[in-house]
Design a protein around this motif. Sequence first.
Motif, PDB file in Angstrom:
ATOM      1  N   LEU A 166     -50.651  43.236   8.094  1.00 50.15           N
ATOM      2  CA  LEU A 166     -51.674  44.326   8.027  1.00 50.15           C
ATOM      3  C   LEU A 166     -52.866  43.952   8.883  1.00 50.15           C
ATOM      4  CD1 LEU A 166     -52.687  46.365   6.139  1.00 50.15           C
ATOM      5  CD2 LEU A 166     -53.834  44.842   4.699  1.00 50.15           C
ATOM      6  N   THR A 167     -52.808  44.814  10.021  1.00 48.50           N
ATOM      7  CA  THR A 167     -53.831  44.374  11.038  1.00 48.50           C
ATOM      8  C   THR A 167     -55.261  44.858  10.676  1.00 48.50           C
ATOM      9  OG1 THR A 167     -53.381  46.565  12.129  1.00 48.50           O
ATOM     10  CG2 THR A 167     -52.064  44.619  12.896  1.00 48.50           C
ATOM     11  N   PRO A 168     -56.311  44.401  11.205  1.00 48.68           N
ATOM     12  CA  PRO A 168     -57.655  44.498  10.897  1.00 48.68           C
ATOM     13  C   PRO A 168     -58.001  46.008  11.926  1.00 48.68           C
ATOM     14  CG  PRO A 168     -57.747  42.659  12.577  1.00 48.68           C
ATOM     15  CD  PRO A 168     -56.311  43.009  12.150  1.00 48.68           C
ATOM     16  N   THR A 169     -57.412  46.495  12.405  1.00 47.59           N
ATOM     17  CA  THR A 169     -57.809  47.693  12.891  1.00 47.59           C
ATOM     18  C   THR A 169     -58.269  48.884  12.127  1.00 47.59           C
ATOM     19  OG1 THR A 169     -55.526  48.640  13.181  1.00 47.59           O
ATOM     20  CG2 THR A 169     -56.275  47.375  14.930  1.00 47.59           C
ATOM     21  N   PRO A 170     -59.104  49.787  12.513  1.00 49.02           N
ATOM     22  CA  PRO A 170     -59.421  50.791  11.595  1.00 49.02           C
ATOM     23  C   PRO A 170     -58.450  51.575  10.853  1.00 49.02           C
ATOM     24  CG  PRO A 170     -60.708  50.935  13.713  1.00 49.02           C
ATOM     25  CD  PRO A 170     -59.714  49.850  13.959  1.00 49.02           C
ATOM     26  N   GLY A 171     -59.031  51.724   9.456  1.00 48.41           N
ATOM     27  CA  GLY A 171     -57.735  52.257   8.808  1.00 48.41           C
ATOM     28  C   GLY A 171     -57.252  51.211   7.914  1.00 48.41           C
ATOM     29  N   ARG A 172     -57.514  50.193   8.117  1.00 48.61           N
ATOM     30  CA  ARG A 172     -56.670  48.892   7.127  1.00 48.61           C
ATOM     31  C   ARG A 172     -56.616  49.449   5.763  1.00 48.61           C
ATOM     32  NH1 ARG A 172     -59.179  43.242   7.423  1.00 48.61           N
ATOM     33  NH2 ARG A 172     -60.941  44.441   6.553  1.00 48.61           N
ATOM     34  N   TYR A 173     -57.370  49.940   4.877  1.00 48.77           N
ATOM     35  CA  TYR A 173     -57.411  50.046   3.707  1.00 48.77           C
ATOM     36  C   TYR A 173     -56.136  51.031   3.183  1.00 48.77           C
ATOM     37  CZ  TYR A 173     -58.258  50.520  -1.342  1.00 48.77           C
ATOM     38  OH  TYR A 173     -58.222  50.287  -2.767  1.00 48.77           O
ATOM     39  N   GLY A 174     -56.304  52.124   3.969  1.00 49.19           N
ATOM     40  CA  GLY A 174     -55.056  53.103   3.864  1.00 49.19           C
ATOM     41  C   GLY A 174     -53.742  52.516   4.101  1.00 49.19           C
ATOM     42  N   ARG A 175     -53.601  51.742   5.188  1.00 48.60           N
ATOM     43  CA  ARG A 175     -52.329  50.976   5.522  1.00 48.60           C
ATOM     44  C   ARG A 175     -51.868  50.035   4.501  1.00 48.60           C
ATOM     45  NH1 ARG A 175     -54.856  50.442  10.193  1.00 48.60           N
ATOM     46  NH2 ARG A 175     -54.885  48.431  10.131  1.00 48.60           N
ATOM     47  N   TYR A 176     -53.075  49.462   3.756  1.00 49.74           N
ATOM     48  CA  TYR A 176     -52.716  48.229   2.930  1.00 49.74           C
ATOM     49  C   TYR A 176     -51.943  49.214   1.625  1.00 49.74           C
ATOM     50  CZ  TYR A 176     -54.340  45.112  -1.111  1.00 49.74           C
ATOM     51  OH  TYR A 176     -54.469  44.483  -2.146  1.00 49.74           O
ATOM     52  N   LEU A 177     -52.756  49.973   1.176  1.00 52.41           N
ATOM     53  CA  LEU A 177     -52.195  50.942   0.004  1.00 52.41           C
ATOM     54  C   LEU A 177     -50.612  51.611   0.456  1.00 52.41           C
ATOM     55  CD1 LEU A 177     -53.164  51.407  -2.712  1.00 52.41           C
ATOM     56  CD2 LEU A 177     -54.722  50.400  -0.983  1.00 52.41           C
ATOM     57  N   GLN A 178     -50.480  51.871   1.604  1.00 55.37           N
ATOM     58  CA  GLN A 178     -49.191  52.395   2.206  1.00 55.37           C
ATOM     59  C   GLN A 178     -48.140  51.082   2.047  1.00 55.37           C
ATOM     60  OE1 GLN A 178     -47.943  55.636   3.165  1.00 55.37           O
ATOM     61  NE2 GLN A 178     -46.266  54.407   2.673  1.00 55.37           N
ATOM     62  N   LEU A 179     -48.670  49.934   2.266  1.00 54.91           N
ATOM     63  CA  LEU A 179     -47.788  48.841   2.278  1.00 54.91           C
ATOM     64  C   LEU A 179     -47.429  48.183   0.932  1.00 54.91           C
ATOM     65  CD1 LEU A 179     -46.170  46.447   3.799  1.00 54.91           C
ATOM     66  CD2 LEU A 179     -48.682  45.076   3.634  1.00 54.91           C
ATOM     67  N   LEU A 180     -48.448  48.580   0.011  1.00 59.69           N
ATOM     68  CA  LEU A 180     -48.229  48.202  -1.324  1.00 59.69           C
ATOM     69  C   LEU A 180     -47.351  49.427  -1.991  1.00 59.69           C
ATOM     70  CD1 LEU A 180     -51.502  47.059  -2.798  1.00 59.69           C
ATOM     71  CD2 LEU A 180     -49.781  45.779  -1.878  1.00 59.69           C
ATOM     72  N   ASP A 181     -47.261  50.639  -1.637  1.00 57.15           N
ATOM     73  CA  ASP A 181     -46.303  51.753  -2.096  1.00 57.15           C
ATOM     74  C   ASP A 181     -44.946  51.408  -1.479  1.00 57.15           C
ATOM     75  OD1 ASP A 181     -47.306  53.569  -3.595  1.00 57.15           O
ATOM     76  OD2 ASP A 181     -47.819  54.975  -2.093  1.00 57.15           O
ATOM     77  N   ASP A 182     -44.826  50.931  -0.273  1.00 55.91           N
ATOM     78  CA  ASP A 182     -43.481  50.488   0.179  1.00 55.91           C
ATOM     79  C   ASP A 182     -43.079  49.337  -0.680  1.00 55.91           C
ATOM     80  OD1 ASP A 182     -43.962  52.243   2.274  1.00 55.91           O
ATOM     81  OD2 ASP A 182     -44.453  50.856   3.561  1.00 55.91           O
TER      82      ASP A 182
END
Length: 209
Positions: A160-176
């Motif tokens: 999970l990188t700190p680039t912009p949009g991290r929170y959305g990617r975090y939720l996608q990761l949890l969904d995965d």
Amino acid sequence: MKKTTDTPAGEEFAALCGRVWGVLIPARAGYLAAVPPHYDEVFHDIAQRTEHTGSLGKTDIAALVVWKRLSAQTRWASALMSLPDTHVRAVTERAVTAVRDTTLTRSEAARTARGIIAELPGFHTGDVLASAILTAAAPQRMAVYDRRVQHALDTLGLTLTPTPGRYGRYLQLLDDLLQHGAAHADGWSPRDIDTALYWTGRPNPAPSH
């Protein structure tokens, strides 16, 4: 599975999931056993209030600062407190609406709401307090992010990188993780995973037996 720049290849991720769930399940049990049941009362109170009001005010945000044990001795806190509460509620109301929008995927809702929250002082960067606000707005859908969570993700090999949009990617990761959890994920929410990650990422955890 929806791909993000942080998502590994399907087969690789499926193999990793088995190992991750082997850590998450006992970590969640450890969290529930060790953390006093009243610790999250502030969070639950704010979530219940937000359910009825549809927004969060300065008092709610201040309480979440204490709940997450963040410092209020910062310029952003002064700038936020200088705003009219009606303005803060107008912004958070839009974020609450976005995060609860079931026509959007969990990650899309998270990304949209996170962008709205960024309009407030102190929320342009960093996802800790923003994630607490959005999770209070939709506790069955969102999850809290912090340094312990990031440390746990790094330790488990989940990118999970700190680039912009991290929170959305975090939720996608949890969904995965939920999608690849099979029977392990039955009854789990993203919030359950974040508490397991939080417990996994605590300093100097005792070795498992």
